[in-house]
Write a protein that holds these residues in place. Structure first.
Motif, PDB file in Angstrom:
ATOM      1  N   ARG A 419      38.455  -6.109  19.800  1.00 21.22           N
ATOM      2  CA  ARG A 419      38.681  -6.381  21.220  1.00 21.22           C
ATOM      3  C   ARG A 419      38.810  -7.878  21.510  1.00 21.22           C
ATOM      4  NH1 ARG A 419      39.526  -1.895  20.457  1.00 21.22           N
ATOM      5  NH2 ARG A 419      38.803  -0.036  21.577  1.00 21.22           N
ATOM      6  N   VAL A 420      39.471  -8.547  20.582  1.00 22.42           N
ATOM      7  CA  VAL A 420      39.771  -9.967  20.753  1.00 22.42           C
ATOM      8  C   VAL A 420      41.298 -10.099  20.826  1.00 22.42           C
ATOM      9  CG1 VAL A 420      39.676 -12.258  19.719  1.00 22.42           C
ATOM     10  CG2 VAL A 420      37.700 -10.721  19.560  1.00 22.42           C
ATOM     11  N   GLU A 421      41.752 -10.810  21.848  1.00 22.07           N
ATOM     12  CA  GLU A 421      43.198 -10.988  22.017  1.00 22.07           C
ATOM     13  C   GLU A 421      43.654 -12.217  21.219  1.00 22.07           C
ATOM     14  OE1 GLU A 421      46.598 -11.412  25.521  1.00 22.07           O
ATOM     15  OE2 GLU A 421      44.457 -11.462  26.020  1.00 22.07           O
ATOM     16  N   MET A 422      44.544 -11.972  20.274  1.00 20.13           N
ATOM     17  CA  MET A 422      45.071 -13.056  19.448  1.00 20.13           C
ATOM     18  C   MET A 422      46.553 -13.223  19.777  1.00 20.13           C
ATOM     19  SD  MET A 422      45.009 -13.524  15.284  1.00 20.13           S
ATOM     20  CE  MET A 422      43.221 -13.572  15.224  1.00 20.13           C
ATOM     21  N   ILE A 423      46.940 -14.424  20.185  1.00 19.52           N
ATOM     22  CA  ILE A 423      48.310 -14.700  20.608  1.00 19.52           C
ATOM     23  C   ILE A 423      48.906 -15.778  19.722  1.00 19.52           C
ATOM     24  CG2 ILE A 423      49.775 -15.476  22.499  1.00 19.52           C
ATOM     25  CD1 ILE A 423      47.620 -14.490  24.430  1.00 19.52           C
ATOM     26  N   ILE A 424      50.122 -15.501  19.238  1.00 16.57           N
ATOM     27  CA  ILE A 424      50.861 -16.513  18.480  1.00 16.57           C
ATOM     28  C   ILE A 424      51.908 -17.116  19.393  1.00 16.57           C
ATOM     29  CG2 ILE A 424      52.344 -16.946  16.482  1.00 16.57           C
ATOM     30  CD1 ILE A 424      51.039 -14.627  15.073  1.00 16.57           C
ATOM     31  N   ASP A 425      51.884 -18.419  19.511  1.00 18.07           N
ATOM     32  CA  ASP A 425      52.832 -19.118  20.377  1.00 18.07           C
ATOM     33  C   ASP A 425      54.261 -18.747  19.985  1.00 18.07           C
ATOM     34  OD1 ASP A 425      54.595 -21.294  21.377  1.00 18.07           O
ATOM     35  OD2 ASP A 425      52.684 -22.122  22.098  1.00 18.07           O
ATOM     36  N   PRO A 426      55.076 -18.284  20.946  1.00 18.07           N
ATOM     37  CA  PRO A 426      56.446 -17.863  20.633  1.00 18.07           C
ATOM     38  C   PRO A 426      57.311 -18.959  20.006  1.00 18.07           C
ATOM     39  CG  PRO A 426      55.797 -17.141  22.836  1.00 18.07           C
ATOM     40  CD  PRO A 426      54.734 -18.079  22.371  1.00 18.07           C
ATOM     41  N   SER A 427      56.961 -20.223  20.254  1.00 16.82           N
ATOM     42  CA  SER A 427      57.761 -21.317  19.687  1.00 16.82           C
ATOM     43  C   SER A 427      57.362 -21.671  18.263  1.00 16.82           C
ATOM     44  CB  SER A 427      57.641 -22.559  20.575  1.00 16.82           C
ATOM     45  OG  SER A 427      56.291 -23.011  20.620  1.00 16.82           O
ATOM     46  N   SER A 428      56.374 -20.935  17.734  1.00 21.93           N
ATOM     47  CA  SER A 428      55.914 -21.231  16.371  1.00 21.93           C
ATOM     48  C   SER A 428      56.967 -20.835  15.352  1.00 21.93           C
ATOM     49  CB  SER A 428      54.611 -20.489  16.074  1.00 21.93           C
ATOM     50  OG  SER A 428      53.603 -20.881  16.977  1.00 21.93           O
ATOM     51  N   ALA A 456      33.492 -16.496  16.600  1.00 20.44           N
ATOM     52  CA  ALA A 456      33.083 -17.356  17.713  1.00 20.44           C
ATOM     53  C   ALA A 456      33.483 -16.747  19.043  1.00 20.44           C
ATOM     54  CB  ALA A 456      33.699 -18.746  17.548  1.00 20.44           C
ATOM     55  N   THR A 457      34.671 -16.161  19.119  1.00 16.46           N
ATOM     56  CA  THR A 457      35.164 -15.589  20.370  1.00 16.46           C
ATOM     57  C   THR A 457      34.319 -14.395  20.796  1.00 16.46           C
ATOM     58  OG1 THR A 457      37.403 -16.295  19.804  1.00 16.46           O
ATOM     59  CG2 THR A 457      37.194 -14.635  21.528  1.00 16.46           C
ATOM     60  N   LYS A 458      33.835 -13.625  19.844  1.00 14.06           N
ATOM     61  CA  LYS A 458      33.007 -12.460  20.157  1.00 14.06           C
ATOM     62  C   LYS A 458      31.682 -12.854  20.802  1.00 14.06           C
ATOM     63  CE  LYS A 458      32.595  -9.503  16.815  1.00 14.06           C
ATOM     64  NZ  LYS A 458      32.448  -8.995  15.434  1.00 14.06           N
ATOM     65  N   LEU A 459      31.305 -14.148  20.658  1.00 16.31           N
ATOM     66  CA  LEU A 459      30.070 -14.616  21.297  1.00 16.31           C
ATOM     67  C   LEU A 459      30.247 -14.900  22.790  1.00 16.31           C
ATOM     68  CD1 LEU A 459      28.836 -17.088  18.488  1.00 16.31           C
ATOM     69  CD2 LEU A 459      28.052 -14.746  18.923  1.00 16.31           C
ATOM     70  N   ASN A 460      31.479 -14.868  23.261  1.00 18.02           N
ATOM     71  CA  ASN A 460      31.759 -15.143  24.673  1.00 18.02           C
ATOM     72  C   ASN A 460      31.258 -13.960  25.502  1.00 18.02           C
ATOM     73  OD1 ASN A 460      32.826 -15.819  27.187  1.00 18.02           O
ATOM     74  ND2 ASN A 460      34.658 -16.733  26.273  1.00 18.02           N
ATOM     75  N   ASP A 461      30.396 -14.240  26.455  1.00 21.25           N
ATOM     76  CA  ASP A 461      29.835 -13.157  27.279  1.00 21.25           C
ATOM     77  C   ASP A 461      30.895 -12.495  28.143  1.00 21.25           C
ATOM     78  OD1 ASP A 461      27.339 -13.648  26.228  1.00 21.25           O
ATOM     79  OD2 ASP A 461      26.818 -15.117  27.773  1.00 21.25           O
ATOM     80  N   LYS A 463      33.846 -10.595  28.360  1.00 18.71           N
ATOM     81  CA  LYS A 463      34.675  -9.800  27.464  1.00 18.71           C
ATOM     82  C   LYS A 463      36.148  -9.872  27.805  1.00 18.71           C
ATOM     83  CE  LYS A 463      30.992  -6.532  26.332  1.00 18.71           C
ATOM     84  NZ  LYS A 463      30.595  -5.100  26.260  1.00 18.71           N
ATOM     85  N   ASN A 464      36.460 -10.284  29.043  1.00 18.89           N
ATOM     86  CA  ASN A 464      37.864 -10.407  29.425  1.00 18.89           C
ATOM     87  C   ASN A 464      38.445 -11.771  29.058  1.00 18.89           C
ATOM     88  OD1 ASN A 464      37.931  -7.808  30.617  1.00 18.89           O
ATOM     89  ND2 ASN A 464      36.942  -8.627  32.474  1.00 18.89           N
ATOM     90  N   ASN A 465      37.618 -12.610  28.488  1.00 17.12           N
ATOM     91  CA  ASN A 465      38.080 -13.958  28.131  1.00 17.12           C
ATOM     92  C   ASN A 465      37.822 -14.224  26.649  1.00 17.12           C
ATOM     93  OD1 ASN A 465      39.150 -16.529  28.459  1.00 17.12           O
ATOM     94  ND2 ASN A 465      37.149 -17.425  29.004  1.00 17.12           N
ATOM     95  N   ARG A 466      38.130 -13.223  25.799  1.00 15.54           N
ATOM     96  CA  ARG A 466      38.012 -13.387  24.349  1.00 15.54           C
ATOM     97  C   ARG A 466      39.426 -13.580  23.806  1.00 15.54           C
ATOM     98  NH1 ARG A 466      33.383  -8.855  22.731  1.00 15.54           N
ATOM     99  NH2 ARG A 466      31.664  -9.903  23.839  1.00 15.54           N
ATOM    100  N   GLY A 487      35.542 -19.382  22.268  1.00 21.16           N
ATOM    101  CA  GLY A 487      34.122 -19.238  21.967  1.00 21.16           C
ATOM    102  C   GLY A 487      33.304 -20.376  22.549  1.00 21.16           C
ATOM    103  N   PRO A 488      32.027 -20.476  22.122  1.00 25.06           N
ATOM    104  CA  PRO A 488      31.147 -21.510  22.680  1.00 25.06           C
ATOM    105  C   PRO A 488      31.499 -22.920  22.214  1.00 25.06           C
ATOM    106  CG  PRO A 488      30.021 -20.273  20.965  1.00 25.06           C
ATOM    107  CD  PRO A 488      31.305 -19.563  21.207  1.00 25.06           C
ATOM    108  N   GLY A 489      32.323 -23.028  21.167  1.00 24.69           N
ATOM    109  CA  GLY A 489      32.713 -24.345  20.688  1.00 24.69           C
ATOM    110  C   GLY A 489      31.658 -24.982  19.811  1.00 24.69           C
ATOM    111  N   VAL A 490      31.896 -26.235  19.405  1.00 21.04           N
ATOM    112  CA  VAL A 490      30.979 -26.994  18.543  1.00 21.04           C
ATOM    113  C   VAL A 490      30.404 -28.141  19.344  1.00 21.04           C
ATOM    114  CG1 VAL A 490      30.751 -28.336  16.415  1.00 21.04           C
ATOM    115  CG2 VAL A 490      32.340 -26.389  16.505  1.00 21.04           C
TER     116      VAL A 490
END
Length: 551
Positions: A419-428, A456-461, A463-466, A487-490
């Protein structure tokens, strides 16, 4: 040692057949040695005593003969009408006093004037050994067969006042009596030697028992067998091995160690017995000898291109430090295995994600069919098929390399499953051809970074912003990848430590390896990885790899 694994040597590796135990063998050999030595000693002493006793008796006989020959009364008796009547009474008391077997006095014609047996007086002397005394005036010791038997004799000429030889005195001891004395001494000698042999055999038993214990109960054939086994194992292993004694002197080095450290093979005698610091100044084995503590998985750089992982262990015997051993292996081989395992893991994760996601979709389709929602089921199938085809078409067009294509597609499916949205930039786009080495390293790096981004993204509370954004391009002189997550970052204070081996912000053991290995792998091909501030609020990693040149 490349000739160890021959047919002859392989036959020797079979357990030897011990016909006679070492303990019994040592007792027999030491016993035979002792018996042989004491037998030789006994024979020597027997002949030495015999010769010495005969010499002593001969000298004694000669001394008595000289004393008798110089008695004035005996000399004057030679001018008497009946010399025997005067000489015999003079000689007999002397014979008894000196314990001589006989004292015989004769004239120049060898006619007896005195003899232990009065009946032989007047007869000719026997032995034919008087000539040197009667003709040359010599005094000497001889051995001859006389009327009383074989004897040792002392011969002395009798000289008148005018200096003329007028007779001869013969004093003798029978050889038979001498042999009796020798046998009596020899019996005591052989008894003493037998006792010494018995004590030697008892000592041999204790020596054999002690040596057997020192050898841990092993037979010589078994020790040779184990030595050959050890040498075969030692030289066939791919790990380098060096051992030193308690003084830091090299006692063992195998072929793999020579190749890793010196890039060549050479006779082991060139280094055996030399100090480890003389051969390898940077070695830490002296430290292990000093502290008695083991050192595991130490990374050591031999030169600009070679790095090894080293284990150092002290050797103890009965709580005494007797040496240390170091084993090491080329880090390149370990890295290669790590990469292969990482790739296998990435492929397995991708397949598992696809299988799980496909299973969920099949159950969704099954549920729609059971609810008689055929139109919705067909629409769902068409939509999912369209998404998969869009991904595949996009990746086939933008990333022709099948390995990179597979890792990206696998991570897309894994992210969808979790349930993590992974997007590849179309210009890649990444259409540049990669060498096999760069491809392998890039696959490993992408697998690590994308997995970290998913975790890291799964740690985001929320769920609509993973969300994970991926961008890559090969425009210009470098290949660039940007992986950004929500995610929470470093934390800023930790940004300088995240690429350190063993450092991690995650819970659990065996962490802090992925980013460190990622940076090391990229550095080997002239690339690098950076941590930047992202737009999604989490971490943003940037990978750069030079397009031209193989490193």
């Amino acid at each position: 040692m490349t000739t160890l694994q021959t047919k002859d040597n392989m036959k020797l590796l079979k357990k030897p057949n011990v016909k006679l135990p070492l303990k019994l063998k040592m007792i027999l050999l030491i016993g035979l040695l002792i018996i042989g030595m004491f037998s030789i000693m006994g024979v020597f002493l027997y002949y030495f005593f015999s010769h010495t006793l005969e010499d002593q008796l001969g000298e004694r006989a000669l001394s008595v003969a000289k004393s008798v020959a110089h008695i004035p009364e005996l000399v004057d008796a030679f001018e008497h009408e009946d010399p025997a009547s005067v000489i015999q009474p003079i000689v007999l008391p002397i014979q008894e006093a000196t314990a001589a077997e006989f004292i015989v006095v004769g004239n120049t014609n060898e006619i007896r004037y005195a003899h232990p047996n009065p009946e032989k007086i007047g007869e000719r002397m026997v032995g034919e050994d008087n000539a040197p005394a009667l003709t040359a005036g010599q005094s000497y010791v001889s051995k001859a067969l006389g009327s009383l038997g074989y004897s040792i004799r002392g011969k002395v000429p009798v000289v008148s006042e005018q200096g003329e030889i007028i007779g001869v005195v013969s004093v003798g001891y029978l050889i038979e009596d001498v042999q009796t004395v020798i046998n009596n001494y020899s019996r005591e000698l052989w008894y003493a030697l037998l006792i010494m042999v018995a004590l030697g055999m008892i000592g041999a038993v204790f020596i054999a028992r002690y040596i057997k214990g020192v050898l841990f109960g092993l037979e010589p054939e078994e020790i040779s067998h184990l030595l050959l086994q050890k040498e075969t194992i030692l030289q066939s292993t791919h790990e380098g091995i060096i051992a030193v004694n308690q003084d830091g002197l090299i006692t063992l080095i195998n072929t793999a160690a020579q190749k890793l450290l010196f890039k060549k093979e050479f006779p082991k005698k060139d280094v055996i017995g030399r100090a480890i610091q003389e051969v390898l100044p940077s070695s830490s084995l002296p430290e292990v000898l000093k502290t008695g503590k083991s050192q595991f998985d130490r990374e050591v750089e031999l030169n600009d291109t070679d790095t090894i992982f080293v284990n150092r262990v002290p050797i103890f015997y009965k709580n005494n430090l007797i040496g240390a051993v170091s084993t090491f292996r080329n880090k390149t081989e370990i890295d290669r295995l790590t990469k292969e395992l990482t790739q296998v893991r990435e492929y397995a994760d991708a397949l598992r994600a696809q299988t799980h996601e496909f299973s969920n979709k099949l159950y969704t389709i099954l549920g729609l069919i059971q609810l008689e929602k055929k139109e919705e089921a067909v629409s769902f199938i068409q939509r999912e098929n369209h998404i998969q085809l869009d991904w595949i078409d996009f990746l086939m067009e933008k990333v022709p390399d099948p390995m990179l294509n597979a890792i990206l597609l696998g991570k897309l499916n894994q992210a969808m499953e979790q349930r993590v949205e992974m997007i590849i930039d179309p210009s890649s786009q990444l259409t540049s051809s990669l060498t096999e080495r760069k491809r392998d390293i890039l696959v490993t790096v992408l697998g690590n970074l994308l997995q970290n981004a998913i975790d890291a993204t799964k740690l985001n509370d929320d769920k609509n912003n993973r969300l994970i954004n991926i961008f890559f391009t090969d425009l210009g002189e470098e290949i660039i990848f940007e992986i950004e997550d929500s995610g929470p970052g470093v934390p800023e204070e930790l940004t300088d430590q995240i690429f350190t081996l063993g450092f991690t912000t995650k819970a659990g053991s065996n962490r802090g390896i992925g980013l460190a290995l990622t940076k090391q792998a990229l550095n080997k091909i002239g690339g690098n990885v950076y941590l930047e501030e992202g737009e999604l609020g989490g971490a943003c990693f940037v990978i750069t790899i030079p397009k031209d040149g193989e490193i």
